[in-house]
Design a protein around this motif. Structure first.
Motif, mmCIF file in Angstrom:
data_model
loop_
_atom_site.group_PDB
_atom_site.id
_atom_site.type_symbol
_atom_site.label_atom_id
_atom_site.label_comp_id
_atom_site.label_asym_id
_atom_site.label_seq_id
_atom_site.Cartn_x
_atom_site.Cartn_y
_atom_site.Cartn_z
ATOM 1 N N VAL A 91 0.835 -1.205 0.000
ATOM 2 C CA VAL A 91 0.000 0.000 0.000
ATOM 3 C C VAL A 91 0.874 1.261 0.000
ATOM 4 N N LYS A 92 1.962 1.228 0.756
ATOM 5 C CA LYS A 92 2.872 2.396 0.775
ATOM 6 C C LYS A 92 3.471 2.638 -0.608
ATOM 7 N N LEU A 93 3.971 1.571 -1.245
ATOM 8 C CA LEU A 93 4.602 1.746 -2.565
ATOM 9 C C LEU A 93 3.575 2.118 -3.623
ATOM 10 N N GLY A 94 2.321 1.776 -3.344
ATOM 11 C CA GLY A 94 1.256 2.066 -4.301
ATOM 12 C C GLY A 94 0.536 3.376 -4.038
ATOM 13 N N SER A 95 0.932 4.093 -3.003
ATOM 14 C CA SER A 95 0.236 5.355 -2.735
ATOM 15 C C SER A 95 1.203 6.510 -2.515
ATOM 16 N N SER A 96 2.426 6.349 -2.998
ATOM 17 C CA SER A 96 3.392 7.457 -2.971
ATOM 18 C C SER A 96 4.217 7.350 -4.237
ATOM 19 N N SER A 97 4.751 8.489 -4.695
ATOM 20 C CA SER A 97 5.542 8.435 -5.925
ATOM 21 C C SER A 97 7.015 8.697 -5.664
ATOM 22 N N GLY A 98 7.846 7.854 -6.292
ATOM 23 C CA GLY A 98 9.293 8.026 -6.206
ATOM 24 C C GLY A 98 9.732 9.363 -6.773
ATOM 25 N N ARG A 99 8.910 9.929 -7.639
ATOM 26 C CA ARG A 99 9.280 11.212 -8.258
ATOM 27 C C ARG A 99 9.428 12.313 -7.197
ATOM 28 N N SER A 100 8.612 12.223 -6.143
ATOM 29 C CA SER A 100 8.636 13.273 -5.121
ATOM 30 C C SER A 100 9.869 13.179 -4.223
#
Ligand SMILES: Cc1cc2nc3c(=O)[nH]c(=O)nc-3n(C[C@H](O)[C@H](O)[C@H](O)COP(=O)(O)O)c2cc1C
Length: 194
Positions: free
Chosen positions: A84-93
């Motif tokens: 859920v964490k990896l699916g609800s935040s973006s590495g771009r940020s």
């Protein structure tokens, strides 16, 4: 690490055949990232091919398109929160921060793939190393990527001789996203004589 065995490519489609939600990892130019993806499926075997939806807004897609490769990591029940964490935040940020990637930020260990640059995520139960079959039209119109599986690995405690067997390993059962952060996890399966 000792549980990880090479899987015969002819069996690799079975690593996805029961529809798990996966983590897609990718690397390019010294950058790494991973995201969750529920919309994936096997497409063929001999050679094993898969299809997966990777939205245009994701940073993972940028690394996938630049490298032409990605890994599908099949996570397990013990990793639900991570999915859920990896699916609800973006590495771009995170690009201008320290740590500069989600894996490090969330304390995720990984190990090297055999054929591609993408990191393989530790604690998952199967890993498929994938090379894109370029199809610009469907990538652009439907966010759909087709890929050949060029290597595969699985945790032998729950996948061996071409079949899954979760009995006695509840935490290693795969995750199947329904919606809104709710997942199913498979039971022990039902066999039919053919
Ligand atoms: C359970 C779950 C399943 C998801 N399935 C997909 C999917 O199949 N395809 C997709 O493009 N995004 C999917 N997402 C959303 C991405 O994981 C999300 O946009 C992610 O933040 C992208 O990260 P990135 O920008 O670091 O690549 C899913 C998210 C969750 C939580």
């Amino acid at each position: 690490m000792t549980y990880i065995q090479t899987v015969d490519p002819a069996h690799a489609f079975k690593l996805l055949n029961h529809g798990p939600t996966v983590l897609v990892s990718a690397a390019h130019g010294g950058k790494i990232n991973a995201m969750a993806a529920a919309w994936n499926m096997p497409l063929d075997y001999k050679p094993t091919r898969i299809a997966i939806v990777i939205d245009k807004k994701t940073y993972t897609r940028e690394l996938i398109e630049a490298s032409g490769t990605f890994a599908i990591n099949v996570p397990c029940k013990a990793q639900t929160e991570l999915v859920v964490k990896l699916g609800s935040s973006s590495g771009r940020s995170l690009l201008d921060q320290q740590p500069d990637n989600k894996l490090q930020a969330y304390g995720v260990d990984s190990f090297a793939a055999n054929e591609i640059a993408a990191p393989l995520i530790s604690g998952c139960v199967a890993w498929l190393e994938c090379r894109i079959i370029p199809e610009p039209h469907i990538q652009d119109s439907y966010d759909l990527f087709l890929a050949d599986v060029v290597a595969a690995h699985a945790d032998s405690r729950v996948f061996s001789e071409g079949r899954w067997h979760f009995d006695g390993h509840d935490d290693l059962r795969t995750l199947h996203h329904v919606a809104g952060g709710f997942f199913f996890s498979p039971d022990d399966g039902v066999a039919v004589q053919r």
